[in-house]
Motif scaffolding. Structure first.
Motif, short mmCIF file in Angstrom:
data_model
loop_
_atom_site.label_atom_id
_atom_site.label_comp_id
_atom_site.label_asym_id
_atom_site.label_seq_id
_atom_site.Cartn_x
_atom_site.Cartn_y
_atom_site.Cartn_z
N LEU A 1 8.06 13.54 -5.62
CA LEU A 1 9.05 13.32 -4.58
C LEU A 1 8.61 12.13 -3.74
CD1 LEU A 1 8.64 16.70 -4.85
CD2 LEU A 1 10.81 16.49 -3.68
N GLU A 2 9.54 11.57 -2.99
CA GLU A 2 9.24 10.32 -2.30
C GLU A 2 9.76 10.38 -0.87
OE1 GLU A 2 9.67 5.74 -3.70
OE2 GLU A 2 11.56 6.80 -3.45
N LEU A 3 9.06 9.68 0.01
CA LEU A 3 9.52 9.55 1.40
C LEU A 3 8.99 8.24 1.95
CD1 LEU A 3 10.66 10.59 4.13
CD2 LEU A 3 8.53 11.80 4.47
N LYS A 4 9.89 7.45 2.55
CA LYS A 4 9.44 6.24 3.25
C LYS A 4 9.27 6.61 4.71
CE LYS A 4 10.73 2.31 0.42
NZ LYS A 4 10.92 3.03 -0.83
N HIS A 5 8.06 6.42 5.24
CA HIS A 5 7.78 6.80 6.62
C HIS A 5 7.04 5.65 7.30
CE1 HIS A 5 6.76 9.28 10.06
NE2 HIS A 5 5.49 9.00 9.89
N GLU A 6 7.60 5.15 8.40
CA GLU A 6 7.01 4.02 9.13
C GLU A 6 6.68 2.85 8.20
OE1 GLU A 6 3.74 5.74 11.36
OE2 GLU A 6 5.11 6.28 12.97
N GLY A 7 7.60 2.58 7.26
CA GLY A 7 7.44 1.43 6.39
C GLY A 7 6.52 1.63 5.20
N ILE A 8 5.95 2.82 5.06
CA ILE A 8 5.03 3.09 3.94
C ILE A 8 5.68 4.10 2.99
CG2 ILE A 8 2.76 4.02 3.30
CD1 ILE A 8 2.59 1.37 4.84
N THR A 9 5.55 3.85 1.69
CA THR A 9 6.06 4.80 0.69
C THR A 9 5.02 5.87 0.41
OG1 THR A 9 7.35 3.04 -0.35
CG2 THR A 9 6.97 5.02 -1.66
N PHE A 10 5.42 7.13 0.62
CA PHE A 10 4.56 8.27 0.29
C PHE A 10 5.15 8.98 -0.92
CE2 PHE A 10 3.53 7.51 4.70
CZ PHE A 10 2.19 7.86 4.81
N TYR A 11 4.30 9.26 -1.91
CA TYR A 11 4.71 10.09 -3.06
C TYR A 11 4.06 11.46 -2.91
CZ TYR A 11 5.87 5.58 -5.23
OH TYR A 11 6.38 4.34 -5.51
N PHE A 12 4.82 12.49 -3.24
CA PHE A 12 4.27 13.85 -3.18
C PHE A 12 4.31 14.49 -4.57
CE2 PHE A 12 5.56 12.77 1.03
CZ PHE A 12 4.64 13.39 1.87
N ILE A 13 3.16 14.97 -5.01
CA ILE A 13 3.06 15.63 -6.31
C ILE A 13 3.39 17.11 -6.12
CG2 ILE A 13 1.50 16.30 -8.18
CD1 ILE A 13 1.98 13.35 -8.28
N ASP A 14 4.39 17.58 -6.87
CA ASP A 14 4.91 18.92 -6.67
C ASP A 14 4.53 19.85 -7.82
OD1 ASP A 14 6.39 21.06 -5.76
OD2 ASP A 14 8.25 20.36 -6.71
N ASN A 15 3.93 20.98 -7.47
CA ASN A 15 3.71 22.05 -8.43
C ASN A 15 3.46 23.32 -7.64
OD1 ASN A 15 1.98 24.00 -9.90
ND2 ASN A 15 2.19 22.55 -11.59
N VAL B 1 0.85 -1.20 0.00
CA VAL B 1 0.00 0.00 0.00
C VAL B 1 0.88 1.25 0.00
CG1 VAL B 1 -1.85 1.23 1.19
CG2 VAL B 1 -1.76 -1.25 1.31
N ARG B 2 0.67 2.12 -0.97
CA ARG B 2 1.42 3.38 -1.04
C ARG B 2 0.43 4.54 -1.07
NH1 ARG B 2 6.48 1.77 -5.06
NH2 ARG B 2 6.68 -0.38 -4.28
N VAL B 3 0.94 5.73 -0.78
CA VAL B 3 0.06 6.89 -0.64
C VAL B 3 0.56 8.03 -1.53
CG1 VAL B 3 -0.94 8.56 0.98
CG2 VAL B 3 -0.38 6.25 1.77
N MET B 4 -0.35 8.71 -2.21
CA MET B 4 0.04 9.86 -3.03
C MET B 4 -0.68 11.12 -2.54
SD MET B 4 0.42 9.93 -7.16
CE MET B 4 1.69 8.72 -7.41
#
Length: 478
Positions: free
Chosen positions: A76-90, A38-41
């Motif tokens: 952009l990406e960050l792994k936090h507490e075992g979950i991959t978070f993607y951040f959409i930048d604009n 499970v990943r989050v955007m």
């Protein structure tokens, strides 16, 4: 291995305006890691705390057409507490000092975000089986997905879930502008798709096109099929009833744990709350300048002070309530009339009423730990988290039987000696007062019964573990 992508406009610990952020930030951790990736955007907001922005690593960027505009999309990406978070930048869309501004700019901002979520996927080397969309901000994801499927193999076979956290907020704007922003064909702007009452409605479009629709409690899933709760979409909710289900939210049992909570004066558990919980109460009475009497029934309120939360009922009987042997501690901000109403009564009855008109996480924990009872007389409540926190802290909820409150608080039955709280059915101020006075009576005259109610509440499990299991079932059935 099933691949799931959460798309949402907020998530703890990065950005939070409400309960949605708790769900998106906490739930992914509880899935079975062997079976689900499970990943989050999320959007990369300028107003995120620097400490999080500093941890993000650049992944890729590209340019995307939003109808006639060409826009930069950074990932952009960050792994936090075992979950991959993607951040959409604009920076054009996500600057500003808060995540949501006025609805006209939000409409364009979240059209951009929804399209960017899908456009980034082929470049990310992550092909989700299911995209789980949350609230109106991601309502266009299922529609864009439908549109992208024509002539693009990558998007075929991706399923979507649309979760409604509060049906009141739908993302509505005029059709002409939304067509111009999204670049979607005329075909989508008709009453059985994106259009509702001559306007474009993001949430409606998401509900129409998602494979499954969920909301955050069973009772709310039933209620929104009725005009009173349906916010003009009750017809659609009935039409999609075979794909609609409710799954109650949980709370993070590590963060909300009276045995380890560092915000409270004295830790306690279901084994020793009879002796230890009271020490939090005395400390809070001292801190807030209330009469220091640990026998007094102390009722807490931690809430947005709005009509939805039932404060017109409280307003109506507040003077009567203050004649009783109770103390009332209120924390929160909201509509001016309710802020001033509580300030007035705190001035009128300084020994009994404390109005803390601001919000602070540590103070909310102190209130959950110190109070004997917790009042939540909501007009409607899709799920509600405060009653779950109260139960966890052995603070007996007094609620109106609606939505998630009805599903999570079992009313006390003095004959069968069951129940975890007190409730009332009709949206009526004196019926609420009756429930409060019934609670007072049990508290003062049947202390053993009261302690049993507390004990049953503390033993309940409303952690995310349970919700995650139900979501896993939902994904598997799809």
């Amino acid at each position: 291995m099933k691949k799931i992508l959460f798309a949402a406009s907020e998530s703890v610990p990065f950005i939070k305006t409400g309960g949605l952020a708790d769900v998106v930030g906490s739930l992914p951790k509880y899935f079975d890691k062997k079976k689900y990736d499970v990943r989050v955007m999320l959007p990369k907001y300028l107003c995120m705390k620097e400490k999080w922005k500093d941890l993000l690593t650049y992944k890729l960027h590209f340019y995307m057409d939003l109808n006639w505009r060409r826009q930069y999309v950074g990932v952009l990406e960050l792994k936090h507490e075992g979950i991959t978070f993607y951040f959409i930048d604009n920076e054009y869309y996500f600057s500003g000092d808060k995540p949501y501004g006025n609805i006209s700019s939000d409409i364009e901002k979240f059209a951009f975000f929804s399209k960017a979520v899908l456009s980034a996927l082929p470049l990310l080397d992550f092909h989700p089986d299911i995209i789980h969309c949350h609230d109106w901000q991601t309502g266009l994801v299922p529609i864009y997905l439908d549109n992208f499927r024509y002539g693009n193999e990558y998007y075929q076979g991706i399923k979507t879930v649309m979760t409604i956290h509060n049906l009141k907020f739908q993302g509505v704007w005029d059709k002409k502008t939304v067509r111009d922003i999204t670049g979607l064909p005329e075909y989508y702007f008709v009453p059985d798709k994106l259009e509702a009452y001559r306007d474009a409605n993001y949430l409606k479009g998401g509900i129409v096109y998602a494979d499954r629709v969920t909301t955050v409690s069973n009772s709310y899933a039933e209620e929104i099929k009725m005009p009173f709760y349906g916010e003009k979409l009750d017809g659609l909710m009935n039409a999609r009833a075979n794909c609609l289900s409710g799954i109650v939210n949980g709370i993070d049992y590590e963060e909300f744990n009276p045995a380890t909570d560092s915000n409270i004066v004295r830790n306690y558990s279901v084994e020793n709350f009879r002796k230890e919980k009271i020490k939090n109460k005395i400390a809070l009475q001292k801190e807030l300048g209330l009469e220091e009497d640990y026998h007094k029934l102390m009722i807490g309120v931690v809430s947005r002070l709005t009509d939805q939360k039932g404060f017109d009922l409280v307003d109506y009987v507040m003077d009567e309530l203050c004649q009783d042997a109770i103390q009332l501690v209120v924390l929160g901000t909201g509509e001016e009339r309710y802020e001033n109403m509580f300030r007035h009564f705190a001035w009128k009855y300084p020994e009994k009423v404390s109005a803390q008109i601001y919000y602070s996480e540590p103070m909310s924990h102190k209130i959950y730990a110190a109070c004997d009872a917790f009042l939540m007389p909501s007009l409607f409540e899709p799920c509600g988290l405060s009653q779950l926190m109260s139960l966890r802290y052995g603070t007996v909820p007094i609620v109106r039987e609606t939505g998630g409150l009805k599903d999570t608080v079992e009313p006390y039955n003095e004959f069968e000696k069951t129940g975890t709280g007190f409730s009332f059915a009709n949206y009526n101020a004196h019926e609420m007062l009756g429930a409060v006075r019934y609670a007072e009576q049990v508290y003062y005259d049947k202390k053993r019964d009261w302690n049993k109610i507390v004990e049953r509440g503390m033993k309940k499990d409303f952690s995310w573990k349970n919700s995650a299991k139900l979501y896993e079932e939902l994904y598997d059935n799809m």
